[in-house]
Scaffold this motif. Structure first.
Motif, PDB file in Angstrom:
ATOM      1  N   ASN A 126       0.791  -1.240   0.000  1.00 24.05           N
ATOM      2  CA  ASN A 126       0.000   0.000   0.000  1.00 24.05           C
ATOM      3  C   ASN A 126       0.822   1.288   0.000  1.00 24.05           C
ATOM      4  O   ASN A 126       0.265   2.378  -0.134  1.00 24.05           O
ATOM      5  CB  ASN A 126      -1.010   0.012   1.161  1.00 24.05           C
ATOM      6  N   THR A 127       2.134   1.189   0.138  1.00 23.76           N
ATOM      7  CA  THR A 127       2.983   2.383   0.031  1.00 23.76           C
ATOM      8  C   THR A 127       3.375   2.665  -1.417  1.00 23.76           C
ATOM      9  O   THR A 127       3.913   3.736  -1.718  1.00 23.76           O
ATOM     10  CB  THR A 127       4.257   2.215   0.877  1.00 23.76           C
ATOM     11  N   ASN A 128       3.111   1.717  -2.295  1.00 27.19           N
ATOM     12  CA  ASN A 128       3.432   1.870  -3.719  1.00 27.19           C
ATOM     13  C   ASN A 128       2.136   1.950  -4.526  1.00 27.19           C
ATOM     14  O   ASN A 128       1.416   0.957  -4.637  1.00 27.19           O
ATOM     15  CB  ASN A 128       4.292   0.685  -4.184  1.00 27.19           C
ATOM     16  N   ASN A 153      -7.506  -1.372   4.111  1.00 28.82           N
ATOM     17  CA  ASN A 153      -6.060  -1.345   4.377  1.00 28.82           C
ATOM     18  C   ASN A 153      -5.261  -0.642   3.288  1.00 28.82           C
ATOM     19  O   ASN A 153      -4.023  -0.728   3.279  1.00 28.82           O
ATOM     20  CB  ASN A 153      -5.523  -2.771   4.548  1.00 28.82           C
ATOM     21  N   PRO A 198      -1.761   3.848   3.430  1.00 26.66           N
ATOM     22  CA  PRO A 198      -0.478   3.516   4.061  1.00 26.66           C
ATOM     23  C   PRO A 198      -0.311   4.244   5.396  1.00 26.66           C
ATOM     24  O   PRO A 198      -0.768   5.379   5.566  1.00 26.66           O
ATOM     25  CB  PRO A 198       0.561   3.994   3.040  1.00 26.66           C
ATOM     26  N   GLY A 199       0.339   3.584   6.329  1.00 33.50           N
ATOM     27  CA  GLY A 199       0.586   4.199   7.627  1.00 33.50           C
ATOM     28  C   GLY A 199      -0.603   4.244   8.548  1.00 33.50           C
ATOM     29  O   GLY A 199      -0.540   4.816   9.638  1.00 33.50           O
ATOM     30  N   LYS A 200      -1.719   3.679   8.095  1.00 32.41           N
ATOM     31  CA  LYS A 200      -2.929   3.705   8.934  1.00 32.41           C
ATOM     32  C   LYS A 200      -2.736   2.844  10.177  1.00 32.41           C
ATOM     33  O   LYS A 200      -3.292   3.125  11.239  1.00 32.41           O
ATOM     34  CB  LYS A 200      -4.115   3.181   8.113  1.00 32.41           C
ATOM     35  N   SER A 219       0.030   0.941  12.827  1.00 35.74           N
ATOM     36  CA  SER A 219       1.423   0.905  13.301  1.00 35.74           C
ATOM     37  C   SER A 219       1.900  -0.529  13.491  1.00 35.74           C
ATOM     38  O   SER A 219       3.058  -0.769  13.850  1.00 35.74           O
ATOM     39  CB  SER A 219       1.553   1.671  14.632  1.00 35.74           C
ATOM     40  N   LYS A 246      -7.097   9.488  -5.336  1.00 41.37           N
ATOM     41  CA  LYS A 246      -5.691   9.883  -5.207  1.00 41.37           C
ATOM     42  C   LYS A 246      -5.411  11.217  -5.898  1.00 41.37           C
ATOM     43  O   LYS A 246      -4.720  12.086  -5.381  1.00 41.37           O
ATOM     44  CB  LYS A 246      -4.786   8.801  -5.809  1.00 41.37           C
TER      45      LYS A 246
END
Length: 706
Positions: free
Chosen positions: A87-89, A128, A131-133, A135, A409
């Motif tokens: 999810n970071t890409n 999900n 990203p970063g949602k 920890s 986005k």
């Protein structure tokens, strides 16, 4: 009586409310427990796993629910892990959204429960994608999701073990209530308040509901080994009641007549009012049986007595003495007596001993009445083409979800823009009409719910009161999600807003509500546009198969009725299987017609002819049920005149199938080894066969236009 929203008290006894309680406990409890230890994130992740698994815990036999939940746990854990990994890409995430939406939507080819498993996996993916949602580490997140799924699975087991017969009782009770409503609609034929044509339309629509409930009961009873082989009263009582209730439903269908003629002939006479009143009483009697089953009571009240039937007979006799021909009224009265006797027999089952309730059908015979879903890979592979409606839908869903993600986005529709994709997943259905209906309910429900949520968070200061409102909103959401979707959405939006308020007190209520509404409107717009323009699923494109199937079913039913009179009679199970196919295909055809008339006018072909076809088939099924009852009552043999009518009717139906399907694909012609009687023909049977012959000829003519 036991139908949702009809009576709140009775709604509390339905399976919908039971499921609502179970899901609310399953989803809320982990978050509450971990909140006490300042581990809310872990609690919410576990709750997410429980929520997803609850989607596959839809009504049905325990073995199917168990398998559905276990596969859901497997797929949501894999999906959760993969989504958190990519999810970071944005590019990898885009590929995942497209491929996962397509693959999991293809699960629709394996039935509703498999589709629910796919939906659960997609829900985890969507929740999900930010990203970063979380920890939590990748494996930690997946493990907590699995734990949540496992927790809900164990909770579902506990509910089923505590009350093993409850689901079957509730489902059967609701089915009986729908049959009572069908009988109530038939009472309207004897009053001038509604036209015969409009009442037939309502009757066919009600038959769709009855058939859906009959299928649910068959699944619950005949796919549950414990109930089929049970040596206790509870299991045998339900099987016995259901078998007799289907026969009673056939009896109600056998009351079909030329109601326009009856109304004209006895206009101004009060006898039809008495018929109406008696049938309404019988419907209450049937409804009461369902009530007793759900509430686990023994019937002790009688809505109808033999005096009611005798009083109606007295009214008919008076009319006959005045010079009127009342033969048709006497026939209807005989049928009503049979229905009355059957209701008495069913009520008496409640006090019988276990051995007396034993069904004459074996478990192997009863299991033939349910469909067995194949999970063959070849089925998946064979649907990978544009001729498959599921393939077209899967591709449509994948494209529109990817587009929704890209729009979110590019234009930064708030931190919670995943709601766009979630809205698309919930709204977009294989058929346009279903998407249109769900779209309307989602938008209206979200707007009303958003306003309610904003008002609650603005004016309710007490955290305790907010939490109570949250629990009630959750309970309403999960209780109504399968039966009144718009009510569920209205409750869902404030529940989500209050939940976010608890998680993050810095969130602005107005912004949250406006984001929900904006994302929902955008997702709804995308769903409806793509349903119309991109690989649309129009009902008119697949209507021929429905027409051919109901003609084949009625022909097969007709042949099995005649075969029971032949030298090589069919078994009772074979006859009832043929009857079941008529019910199923009648409901499928009527439901498809309902969906078609909700589509754009430009996509509706031969609407008037198809409507006439639907009504004529319903009448034909009723005439066939009446013929079956006549043969059972009279035990008369068939003579040469009647055999000619039978052959002519078969010819018309076979020709109609050829016209609709261009060939007799899938039709097996039964050989009728009939011993002809030299005695005088039973006039009633002959008249009934003449009516069937005329209807078959009419269906043949209308099939040519279609």
């Amino acid at each position: 009586m036991i139908k949702p929203l009809k009576d709140f008290k009775d709604f509390l006894y339905t399976q919908y409310f039971s499921d609502g309680i179970k899901i609310t406990i399953g989803v809320m409890l982990p978050s509450l427990i971990f909140f006490q230890f300042n581990l809310l994130e872990i609690g919410i992740t576990i709750s997410l796993g429980a929520l997803c698994v609850s989607i596959a815990d839809s009504p049905g036999p325990w073995i199917h629910r168990k398998n559905g939940m276990l596969f859901t746990i497997l797929f949501i854990s894999l999906t959760s892990f993969v989504t958190a990994l990519v999810n970071t890409n944005v590019y990898l995430l885009s590929q995942e959204i497209f491929s996962f939406c397509f693959v999991f939507a293809m699960f629709n080819i394996y039935g509703e429960r498999a589709a629910a498993v796919g939906t659960a996996a997609l829900l985890v993916m969507v929740l999900n994608i930010i990203p970063g949602k979380s920890s939590l580490k990748l494996f930690e997140h997946a493990i907590y999701v699995i734990l949540g799924g496992g927790w809900y699975f164990l909770l579902s087991i506990a509910f089923s073990k505590i009350r093993p017969y409850r689901y079957a009782q509730q489902t059967l009770g609701e089915c009986i209530s729908e049959i009572a409503d069908y009988l109530k609609l038939r009472a309207r034929f004897y009053t001038p308040e509604i036209s015969v044509e409009d009442n037939f339309k309502d009757l066919v629509n009600q038959q769709i509901k009855v058939n859906n409930h009959l299928d649910n009961v068959r699944e619950a009873l005949f796919k549950t080994r414990k109930l089929l082989n049970d040596s206790t009263n509870a299991g045998r009582l339900m099987v016995k009641i259901f078998v007799d209730m289907v026969d009673l439903f056939e009896q109600t269908m056998a009351t079909n007549n030329d109601y326009d003629t009856i109304r004209r002939k006895y206009e101004g006479k009060d006898v039809l009012i008495h018929f109406n009143e008696l049938i309404l009483k019988l419907s209450k009697e049937v409804n009461y049986i369902g009530f007793c089953l759900v509430h686990q009571e023994k019937p002790n009240n009688k809505t109808v007595t033999i005096k009611d039937l005798d009083h109606l007979k007295y009214k008919i006799d008076l009319l006959e003495k005045s010079g009127e021909n009342v033969l048709i009224l006497k026939k209807i009265l005989i049928n009503l007596r049979n229905i009355y006797k059957r209701t008495l027999a069913i009520q008496n089952y409640f006090g019988k001993e276990t051995q007396e309730l034993k069904s004459s059908s074996t478990p192997a015979e009863l299991s033939r009445f349910v469909n067995h879903q194949s999970f063959d890979w070849k089925l998946f592979k064979n649907n990978l083409n544009l001729n498959s409606s599921v393939f077209r839908f899967s591709l449509r869903l994948a494209v529109v979800c990817l587009l929704g993600f890209m729009i979110g986005k590019l234009f930064s529709f708030g931190h919670h823009s995943y709601w766009i994709i979630l809205t698309i997943l919930v709204i977009l259905k294989p058929g346009f009409s279903n998407t249109k209906q769900r779209n309307f309910e989602r938008v209206i429900g979200t707007i009303i719910g958003g306003i309610l949520g904003a008002l609650i968070l603005t004016f309710v200061v007490s955290q305790t009161l907010k939490f109570i409102i949250l629990l009630v909103a959750m309970l309403i959401t999960y209780s109504f999600i399968r039966v009144r979707y718009i009510v569920s959405v209205i409750a869902m939006t404030p529940f989500v807003l209050i939940l976010f308020n608890f998680i993050n007190t810095t969130n602005n209520t107005a912004i949250l509500a406006s984001e929900r509404i904006l994302d929902t409107l955008l997702g709804s717009l995308l769903a409806i546009l793509f349903s119309y323009f991109f690989l649309p699923g129009w009902e008119s494109l697949q209507f021929k198969s429905y027409l051919g199937n109901i003609l084949k079913a009625n022909l097969n039913y007709f042949e099995h009725i005649i075969l029971r009179q032949s030298l090589m009679p069919v078994s009772e199970t074979e006859y009832k299987l043929a009857r079941k196919e008529v019910y199923v295909n009648t409901a499928n055809l009527a439901a498809a017609f309902q969906r078609m008339i909700k589509e754009p006018k430009s996509r509706q072909n031969h609407v008037n002819e198809i409507h006439k076809f639907v009504v004529l088939n319903h009448i034909l099924s009723s005439y066939l049920a009446n013929l079956s009852a006549m043969f059972l009552d009279n035990k008369s043999a068939i003579n040469s005149e009647q055999l000619k009518l039978i052959r002519k009717s078969r010819f018309y139906l076979e020709e109609a199938i050829e016209k609709v399907n261009d060939r007799m694909k899938g039709t097996t012609k039964n050989k009728l080894h009939i011993h002809l009687s030299e005695n005088k023909a039973d006039q009633e049977v002959t008249e009934q066969l003449q009516s069937i012959n005329k209807l078959s000829a009419d269906l043949n003519k209308i099939s040519e236009k279609l």
